[in-house]
Design a protein around this motif. Structure first.
Motif, PDB file in Angstrom:
ATOM      1  N   ALA A  68       0.835  -1.207   0.000  1.00 43.52           N
ATOM      2  CA  ALA A  68       0.000   0.000   0.000  1.00 43.52           C
ATOM      3  C   ALA A  68       0.870   1.257   0.000  1.00 43.52           C
ATOM      4  CB  ALA A  68      -0.941   0.004   1.206  1.00 43.52           C
ATOM      5  N   THR A  69       1.992   1.214   0.698  1.00 39.89           N
ATOM      6  CA  THR A  69       2.918   2.349   0.719  1.00 39.89           C
ATOM      7  C   THR A  69       3.503   2.584  -0.671  1.00 39.89           C
ATOM      8  OG1 THR A  69       3.451   1.904   3.024  1.00 39.89           O
ATOM      9  CG2 THR A  69       5.022   3.260   1.801  1.00 39.89           C
ATOM     10  N   VAL A  70       3.804   1.512  -1.377  1.00 36.44           N
ATOM     11  CA  VAL A  70       4.326   1.634  -2.743  1.00 36.44           C
ATOM     12  C   VAL A  70       3.285   2.308  -3.629  1.00 36.44           C
ATOM     13  CG1 VAL A  70       5.095   0.353  -4.793  1.00 36.44           C
ATOM     14  CG2 VAL A  70       5.905  -0.319  -2.511  1.00 36.44           C
ATOM     15  N   TYR A  71       2.028   1.861  -3.536  1.00 37.76           N
ATOM     16  CA  TYR A  71       0.963   2.473  -4.342  1.00 37.76           C
ATOM     17  C   TYR A  71       0.781   3.958  -4.011  1.00 37.76           C
ATOM     18  CZ  TYR A  71      -0.771  -1.735  -6.648  1.00 37.76           C
ATOM     19  OH  TYR A  71      -0.897  -2.833  -7.446  1.00 37.76           O
ATOM     20  N   ARG A  72       0.831   4.308  -2.717  1.00 43.86           N
ATOM     21  CA  ARG A  72       0.703   5.723  -2.329  1.00 43.86           C
ATOM     22  C   ARG A  72       1.872   6.542  -2.861  1.00 43.86           C
ATOM     23  NH1 ARG A  72      -1.104   3.421   2.497  1.00 43.86           N
ATOM     24  NH2 ARG A  72       0.942   3.679   3.463  1.00 43.86           N
ATOM     25  N   ALA A  73       3.073   5.994  -2.788  1.00 36.94           N
ATOM     26  CA  ALA A  73       4.248   6.694  -3.297  1.00 36.94           C
ATOM     27  C   ALA A  73       4.133   6.895  -4.804  1.00 36.94           C
ATOM     28  CB  ALA A  73       5.520   5.910  -2.954  1.00 36.94           C
ATOM     29  N   LEU A  74       3.683   5.880  -5.519  1.00 41.07           N
ATOM     30  CA  LEU A  74       3.512   5.994  -6.964  1.00 41.07           C
ATOM     31  C   LEU A  74       2.507   7.087  -7.311  1.00 41.07           C
ATOM     32  CD1 LEU A  74       3.506   2.210  -7.928  1.00 41.07           C
ATOM     33  CD2 LEU A  74       5.239   3.910  -8.581  1.00 41.07           C
ATOM     34  N   GLU A  75       1.416   7.143  -6.587  1.00 48.83           N
ATOM     35  CA  GLU A  75       0.389   8.153  -6.854  1.00 48.83           C
ATOM     36  C   GLU A  75       0.938   9.554  -6.603  1.00 48.83           C
ATOM     37  OE1 GLU A  75      -3.047   9.645  -8.286  1.00 48.83           O
ATOM     38  OE2 GLU A  75      -2.378   7.574  -8.361  1.00 48.83           O
ATOM     39  N   THR A  76       1.667   9.745  -5.520  1.00 54.06           N
ATOM     40  CA  THR A  76       2.255  11.052  -5.213  1.00 54.06           C
ATOM     41  C   THR A  76       3.276  11.452  -6.277  1.00 54.06           C
ATOM     42  OG1 THR A  76       1.912  10.754  -2.843  1.00 54.06           O
ATOM     43  CG2 THR A  76       3.582  12.365  -3.503  1.00 54.06           C
ATOM     44  N   LEU A  77       4.119  10.521  -6.686  1.00 51.95           N
ATOM     45  CA  LEU A  77       5.124  10.815  -7.703  1.00 51.95           C
ATOM     46  C   LEU A  77       4.465  11.164  -9.040  1.00 51.95           C
ATOM     47  CD1 LEU A  77       7.702   8.017  -6.818  1.00 51.95           C
ATOM     48  CD2 LEU A  77       7.939  10.474  -6.386  1.00 51.95           C
ATOM     49  N   LYS A  78       3.347  10.510  -9.343  1.00 51.57           N
ATOM     50  CA  LYS A  78       2.596  10.860 -10.558  1.00 51.57           C
ATOM     51  C   LYS A  78       2.042  12.271 -10.470  1.00 51.57           C
ATOM     52  CE  LYS A  78      -0.798   8.220 -11.500  1.00 51.57           C
ATOM     53  NZ  LYS A  78      -1.859   7.274 -11.822  1.00 51.57           N
ATOM     54  N   LEU A  79       1.478  12.634  -9.329  1.00 53.22           N
ATOM     55  CA  LEU A  79       0.890  13.962  -9.157  1.00 53.22           C
ATOM     56  C   LEU A  79       1.943  15.072  -9.241  1.00 53.22           C
ATOM     57  CD1 LEU A  79      -1.746  13.260  -6.367  1.00 53.22           C
ATOM     58  CD2 LEU A  79      -2.155  13.691  -8.791  1.00 53.22           C
ATOM     59  N   HIS A  80       3.175  14.746  -8.926  1.00 47.91           N
ATOM     60  CA  HIS A  80       4.270  15.717  -9.030  1.00 47.91           C
ATOM     61  C   HIS A  80       4.907  15.727 -10.417  1.00 47.91           C
ATOM     62  CE1 HIS A  80       4.106  16.971  -4.926  1.00 47.91           C
ATOM     63  NE2 HIS A  80       4.395  15.780  -4.448  1.00 47.91           N
ATOM     64  N   GLY A  81       4.430  14.872 -11.317  1.00 50.09           N
ATOM     65  CA  GLY A  81       4.965  14.848 -12.676  1.00 50.09           C
ATOM     66  C   GLY A  81       6.319  14.180 -12.796  1.00 50.09           C
ATOM     67  N   LEU A  82       6.702  13.381 -11.814  1.00 45.77           N
ATOM     68  CA  LEU A  82       8.002  12.718 -11.839  1.00 45.77           C
ATOM     69  C   LEU A  82       7.946  11.351 -12.510  1.00 45.77           C
ATOM     70  CD1 LEU A  82       9.143  13.650  -8.235  1.00 45.77           C
ATOM     71  CD2 LEU A  82       9.869  14.695 -10.388  1.00 45.77           C
ATOM     72  N   ILE A  83       6.795  10.706 -12.454  1.00 41.20           N
ATOM     73  CA  ILE A  83       6.621   9.408 -13.106  1.00 41.20           C
ATOM     74  C   ILE A  83       5.306   9.419 -13.868  1.00 41.20           C
ATOM     75  CG2 ILE A  83       7.957   8.171 -11.348  1.00 41.20           C
ATOM     76  CD1 ILE A  83       5.232   7.025 -10.346  1.00 41.20           C
ATOM     77  N   LYS A  84       5.131   8.420 -14.700  1.00 41.86           N
ATOM     78  CA  LYS A  84       3.879   8.268 -15.437  1.00 41.86           C
ATOM     79  C   LYS A  84       3.478   6.805 -15.393  1.00 41.86           C
ATOM     80  CE  LYS A  84       6.230   7.788 -19.857  1.00 41.86           C
ATOM     81  NZ  LYS A  84       6.358   8.323 -21.207  1.00 41.86           N
ATOM     82  N   SER A  85       2.238   6.566 -15.691  1.00 43.87           N
ATOM     83  CA  SER A  85       1.771   5.186 -15.761  1.00 43.87           C
ATOM     84  C   SER A  85       1.051   4.981 -17.083  1.00 43.87           C
ATOM     85  CB  SER A  85       0.850   4.855 -14.590  1.00 43.87           C
ATOM     86  OG  SER A  85      -0.354   5.578 -14.688  1.00 43.87           O
ATOM     87  N   ARG A  86       1.072   3.751 -17.525  1.00 46.25           N
ATOM     88  CA  ARG A  86       0.302   3.388 -18.697  1.00 46.25           C
ATOM     89  C   ARG A  86      -0.214   1.986 -18.482  1.00 46.25           C
ATOM     90  NH1 ARG A  86       1.847   0.310 -22.556  1.00 46.25           N
ATOM     91  NH2 ARG A  86       3.818  -0.124 -23.452  1.00 46.25           N
ATOM     92  N   MET A  87      -1.376   1.718 -19.055  1.00 49.48           N
ATOM     93  CA  MET A  87      -2.025   0.421 -18.885  1.00 49.48           C
ATOM     94  C   MET A  87      -1.535  -0.559 -19.936  1.00 49.48           C
ATOM     95  SD  MET A  87      -3.957   0.455 -16.352  1.00 49.48           S
ATOM     96  CE  MET A  87      -4.979   1.439 -15.318  1.00 49.48           C
ATOM     97  N   GLY A  88      -1.214  -1.751 -19.498  1.00 45.70           N
ATOM     98  CA  GLY A  88      -0.876  -2.823 -20.423  1.00 45.70           C
ATOM     99  C   GLY A  88      -2.162  -3.400 -21.006  1.00 45.70           C
ATOM    100  N   ALA A  89      -2.027  -4.315 -21.931  1.00 47.75           N
ATOM    101  CA  ALA A  89      -3.187  -4.918 -22.588  1.00 47.75           C
ATOM    102  C   ALA A  89      -4.087  -5.650 -21.600  1.00 47.75           C
ATOM    103  CB  ALA A  89      -2.727  -5.867 -23.690  1.00 47.75           C
TER     104      ALA A  89
END
Length: 141
Positions: free
Chosen positions: A53-74
């Motif tokens: 859960a901490t990893v997911y929260r960190a990913l969301e925060t990093l996305k909101l800061h424009g440092l990372i992005k996500s994309r959906m696989g098939a």
């Protein structure tokens, strides 16, 4: 290019990050390919005690800061990577393989859009879905 400066600006003026957010970002910087949250979690567990859960929260925060992005696989799973300019894909719906396009067909649109709206663009994505040649050949299409 607008997306280059936006990406670099967000990376060079990054906000203060928690220890866990920084750990996630550090692991991502060492990876050449996009990773799922589960893959990141496994890599982080080799270094420190951390919850999924901490990893997911960190990913969301990093996305909101424009440092990372996500994309959906098939298969609908999210894959995370550092923000880099102009990465666009052709993704096969059968085997899940993604093919990176060698140019950005929408860069001109972003360039014209950026100054006309009150919105800071960190990055953009473009993805086409279909069948790669080997999968199409086995389907007979």
């Amino acid at each position: 290019m607008k997306s280059d400066s936006s990406s670099q600006e967000s990376a060079t003026h990054s906000p203060r990050l928690t220890r866990n957010q920084q750990a996630v970002l550090d692991v991502m910087r060492q990876q050449a390919d996009a990773l799922s949250a589960q893959e990141l979690y496994s890599l982080l567990l080799e270094r420190q005690t951390i919850g999924l859960a901490t990893v997911y929260r960190a990913l969301e925060t990093l996305k909101l800061h424009g440092l990372i992005k996500s994309r959906m696989g098939a298969n609908g799973e999210a894959f995370y990577s550092l923000v880099t300019p102009d990465q666009h894909y052709l993704t096969c719906l059968q085997c899940g393989q993604s093919f990176l396009l060698d140019h950005c067909p929408v860069q001109e649109l972003e360039t014209h859009l950026q100054p006309s709206v009150p919105f800071k663009v960190y990055y953009h994505t473009l993805e086409f879905f279909g069948l790669c040649t080997p999968c199409a050949d086995t389907k007979g299409t």
